[in-house]
Design a protein around this motif. Structure first.
Motif, PDB file in Angstrom:
ATOM      1  N   SER A  95      -8.220   0.011  -7.278  1.00  0.00           N
ATOM      2  CA  SER A  95      -6.749   0.052  -7.319  1.00  0.00           C
ATOM      3  C   SER A  95      -6.167  -0.008  -8.715  1.00  0.00           C
ATOM      4  O   SER A  95      -5.041  -0.460  -8.912  1.00  0.00           O
ATOM      5  N   ARG A 122      -9.196 -17.129  -6.511  1.00  0.00           N
ATOM      6  CA  ARG A 122      -9.559 -17.291  -7.921  1.00  0.00           C
ATOM      7  C   ARG A 122      -8.667 -16.411  -8.795  1.00  0.00           C
ATOM      8  O   ARG A 122      -8.206 -15.368  -8.369  1.00  0.00           O
ATOM      9  N   GLU A 123      -8.499 -16.821 -10.074  1.00  0.00           N
ATOM     10  CA  GLU A 123      -7.914 -15.964 -11.107  1.00  0.00           C
ATOM     11  C   GLU A 123      -9.049 -15.113 -11.666  1.00  0.00           C
ATOM     12  O   GLU A 123     -10.168 -15.619 -11.855  1.00  0.00           O
ATOM     13  N   ILE A 124      -8.765 -13.851 -11.991  1.00  0.00           N
ATOM     14  CA  ILE A 124      -9.870 -12.991 -12.416  1.00  0.00           C
ATOM     15  C   ILE A 124     -10.305 -13.217 -13.862  1.00  0.00           C
ATOM     16  O   ILE A 124     -11.379 -12.800 -14.245  1.00  0.00           O
ATOM     17  N   ALA A 130     -10.325  -8.861  -7.514  1.00  0.00           N
ATOM     18  CA  ALA A 130      -8.905  -8.636  -7.187  1.00  0.00           C
ATOM     19  C   ALA A 130      -8.858  -7.868  -5.869  1.00  0.00           C
ATOM     20  O   ALA A 130      -8.225  -6.825  -5.743  1.00  0.00           O
ATOM     21  N   SER A 131      -9.532  -8.446  -4.915  1.00  0.00           N
ATOM     22  CA  SER A 131      -9.830  -7.760  -3.641  1.00  0.00           C
ATOM     23  C   SER A 131      -8.599  -7.529  -2.781  1.00  0.00           C
ATOM     24  O   SER A 131      -8.615  -6.673  -1.906  1.00  0.00           O
ATOM     25  N   GLY A 132      -7.526  -8.312  -2.998  1.00  0.00           N
ATOM     26  CA  GLY A 132      -6.447  -8.285  -2.015  1.00  0.00           C
ATOM     27  C   GLY A 132      -7.042  -8.646  -0.657  1.00  0.00           C
ATOM     28  O   GLY A 132      -7.848  -9.591  -0.547  1.00  0.00           O
ATOM     29  N   ARG A 189       0.832  -1.219   0.000  1.00  0.00           N
ATOM     30  CA  ARG A 189       0.000   0.000   0.000  1.00  0.00           C
ATOM     31  C   ARG A 189       0.857   1.255   0.000  1.00  0.00           C
ATOM     32  O   ARG A 189       0.567   2.224  -0.687  1.00  0.00           O
ATOM     33  N   PRO A 214      -9.848  -4.009   1.540  1.00  0.00           N
ATOM     34  CA  PRO A 214     -10.037  -2.908   2.493  1.00  0.00           C
ATOM     35  C   PRO A 214     -11.382  -2.211   2.302  1.00  0.00           C
ATOM     36  O   PRO A 214     -12.022  -1.815   3.286  1.00  0.00           O
ATOM     37  N   HIS A 215     -11.845  -2.076   1.043  1.00  0.00           N
ATOM     38  CA  HIS A 215     -13.163  -1.443   0.823  1.00  0.00           C
ATOM     39  C   HIS A 215     -14.254  -2.371   1.347  1.00  0.00           C
ATOM     40  O   HIS A 215     -15.198  -1.933   1.990  1.00  0.00           O
ATOM     41  N   ASP A 252      -9.382 -13.155  -5.131  1.00  0.00           N
ATOM     42  CA  ASP A 252      -8.000 -12.764  -5.406  1.00  0.00           C
ATOM     43  C   ASP A 252      -7.199 -14.052  -5.586  1.00  0.00           C
ATOM     44  O   ASP A 252      -7.578 -15.103  -5.082  1.00  0.00           O
ATOM     45  N   ARG A 253      -6.066 -13.937  -6.305  1.00  0.00           N
ATOM     46  CA  ARG A 253      -5.268 -15.154  -6.501  1.00  0.00           C
ATOM     47  C   ARG A 253      -4.202 -15.327  -5.427  1.00  0.00           C
ATOM     48  O   ARG A 253      -3.571 -16.371  -5.342  1.00  0.00           O
TER      49      ARG A 253
HETATM   50  C1  LIG Z   1      -3.083  -3.391  -6.140  1.00  0.00           C
HETATM   51  S1  LIG Z   1      -3.773  -4.828  -5.337  1.00  0.00           S
HETATM   52  C2  LIG Z   1      -5.351  -4.196  -4.933  1.00  0.00           C
HETATM   53  C3  LIG Z   1      -6.069  -4.934  -3.843  1.00  0.00           C
HETATM   54  C4  LIG Z   1      -7.362  -4.293  -3.377  1.00  0.00           C
HETATM   55  N1  LIG Z   1      -8.350  -4.232  -4.425  1.00  0.00           N
HETATM   56  C5  LIG Z   1      -7.117  -2.916  -2.804  1.00  0.00           C
HETATM   57  O1  LIG Z   1      -7.728  -1.951  -3.294  1.00  0.00           O
HETATM   58  O2  LIG Z   1      -6.348  -2.819  -1.869  1.00  0.00           O
HETATM   59  C6  LIG Z   1      -4.068  -5.856  -6.709  1.00  0.00           C
HETATM   60  C7  LIG Z   1      -4.555  -7.249  -6.359  1.00  0.00           C
HETATM   61  O3  LIG Z   1      -4.873  -7.906  -7.584  1.00  0.00           O
HETATM   62  C8  LIG Z   1      -4.545  -9.271  -7.434  1.00  0.00           C
HETATM   63  N2  LIG Z   1      -4.429  -9.827  -8.787  1.00  0.00           N
HETATM   64  C9  LIG Z   1      -3.631  -9.366  -9.800  1.00  0.00           C
HETATM   65  N3  LIG Z   1      -3.808 -10.127 -10.901  1.00  0.00           N
HETATM   66  C10 LIG Z   1      -4.729 -11.081 -10.582  1.00  0.00           C
HETATM   67  C11 LIG Z   1      -5.328 -12.163 -11.294  1.00  0.00           C
HETATM   68  N4  LIG Z   1      -5.005 -12.403 -12.565  1.00  0.00           N
HETATM   69  N5  LIG Z   1      -6.243 -12.940 -10.662  1.00  0.00           N
HETATM   70  C12 LIG Z   1      -6.570 -12.687  -9.363  1.00  0.00           C
HETATM   71  N6  LIG Z   1      -6.038 -11.681  -8.633  1.00  0.00           N
HETATM   72  C13 LIG Z   1      -5.128 -10.885  -9.236  1.00  0.00           C
HETATM   73  C14 LIG Z   1      -3.265  -9.274  -6.620  1.00  0.00           C
HETATM   74  O4  LIG Z   1      -3.059 -10.515  -5.952  1.00  0.00           O
HETATM   75  C15 LIG Z   1      -3.517  -8.111  -5.643  1.00  0.00           C
HETATM   76  O5  LIG Z   1      -4.054  -8.561  -4.425  1.00  0.00           O
END
Ligand SMILES: C[S@@+](CC[C@H](N)C(=O)[O-])C[C@H]1O[C@@H](n2cnc3c(N)ncnc32)[C@H](O)[C@@H]1O
Length: 263
Positions: free
Chosen positions: A113, A94-96, A49-51, A13, A54-55, A70-71
């Motif tokens: 993000s 999961r993969e997005i 891609a929640s990480g 972050r 936080p939201h 998220d992966r």
């Molecule tokens: C910049 S972080 C943002 C996390 C969260 N949305 C936030 O606002 O804090 C990006 C996230 O995307 C996930 N990510 C990136 N490529 C991905 C994919 N192909 N499948 C699943 N998750 C993915 C990463 O693991 C990471 O947690």
């Protein structure tokens, strides 16, 4: 292989230069958008891609049912730590680009993000929109947060772009970014390399180097509109800039939010 900075949730972050209060502002803005474009209250929310979401954590505390995908197992583990068993965010690994979930339809989904442009190929992009669309109820909204991309940096060989130092509660981080070359016919307009040399205060003699190589597809509002139409799942119904309901696209400084509606 070097690890990814996403294996260090407390560090990424700060590396992304997130400001204090930014997540709260973004969450408030999403709620304003939902109020404007949805007739019913939002109960079920999908964070893409929640990480550690936080939201989603904020929305779950307000009583919404939030699911994050998220992966990264590390990010999901960090998210589970923040979540209360009964009223927290539920996570799926999961993969997005291709996923399904054993869940009832959602009212809204969001992708924050500025990560959406990592969906590079047309196949992945359309498959992603199908997967999200299948999980939304008809009329549901998908809000996508995207960087304003107004400068393509074409390089013939890997070239350093930025260098800075970042302090977190438990580490000092030297961040170096690079641009990498790409083929003219590729569906991407940059390859961004992020290198972090992390020195944890508890172990100052050890340096952990992370490296993330992120191909990025130049994503503008007309391109998102086209992708939405091509998916036959969504229509682009609004575009907002810099977390404002009124700032026009010409005055966009940093980012924009595309609002897709399930048809
Ligand atoms: C910049 S972080 C943002 C996390 C969260 N949305 C936030 O606002 O804090 C990006 C996230 O995307 C996930 N990510 C990136 N490529 C991905 C994919 N192909 N499948 C699943 N998750 C993915 C990463 O693991 C990471 O947690």
């Amino acid at each position: 292989m070097e690890p990814s900075v996403y294996q260090f949730p407390s560090i990424f972050r700060r590396v992304h230069m997130e400001q204090p209060g930014e997540i709260e502002q973004e969450t408030d803005f999403l709620k304003q958008v939902w109020r404007r474009h949805l007739k019913k209250p939002v109960r079920r929310v999908l964070d893409i891609a929640s990480g550690d979401s936080p939201h989603g954590q904020i929305l779950a505390r307000e009583g919404m049912r939030v699911v994050g995908i998220d992966r990264s197992p590390t990010m999901i583990a960090a998210g589970k730590k923040h979540s209360r068993e009964d009223a927290g965010v539920r996570f799926y690994r999961r993969e997005i680009n291709k996923f399904s979930l054993p869940e009832r339809p959602f009212d809204v989904a969001f992708f924050m993000s500025e990560t959406f442009p990592v969906l590079i190929s047309n196949t992945d992009l359309l498959s992603h929109l199908h997967c999200v669309g299948r999980l939304l109820r008809r009329g549901g909204l998908y809000c996508v947060d995207i960087d304003k991309m107004d400068r393509i940096r074409i390089v013939r060989e890997r070239k350093r772009w930025q260098r800075r130092k970042v302090r977190t509660d438990d580490a000092m981080v030297e961040v170096t970014t690079y641009d990498r070359p790409f083929q003219w016919y590729a569906p991407i307009q940059s390859i961004f390399e992020l290198e972090c040399r992390i020195r944890f205060r508890a172990r100052p003699d050890d340096v952990v180097t992370t490296r993330d190589i992120i191909p990025i597809r130049y994503t503008t509002p007309p391109f998102l509109e086209l992708a939405a139409k091509a998916s036959h799942m969504f229509e682009l119904i609004a575009v907002y800039t810099d977390l404002s309901m009124v700032t026009p696209l010409e005055q966009c400084d940093r980012r924009w939010l595309g609002v897709l509606q399930k048809v």
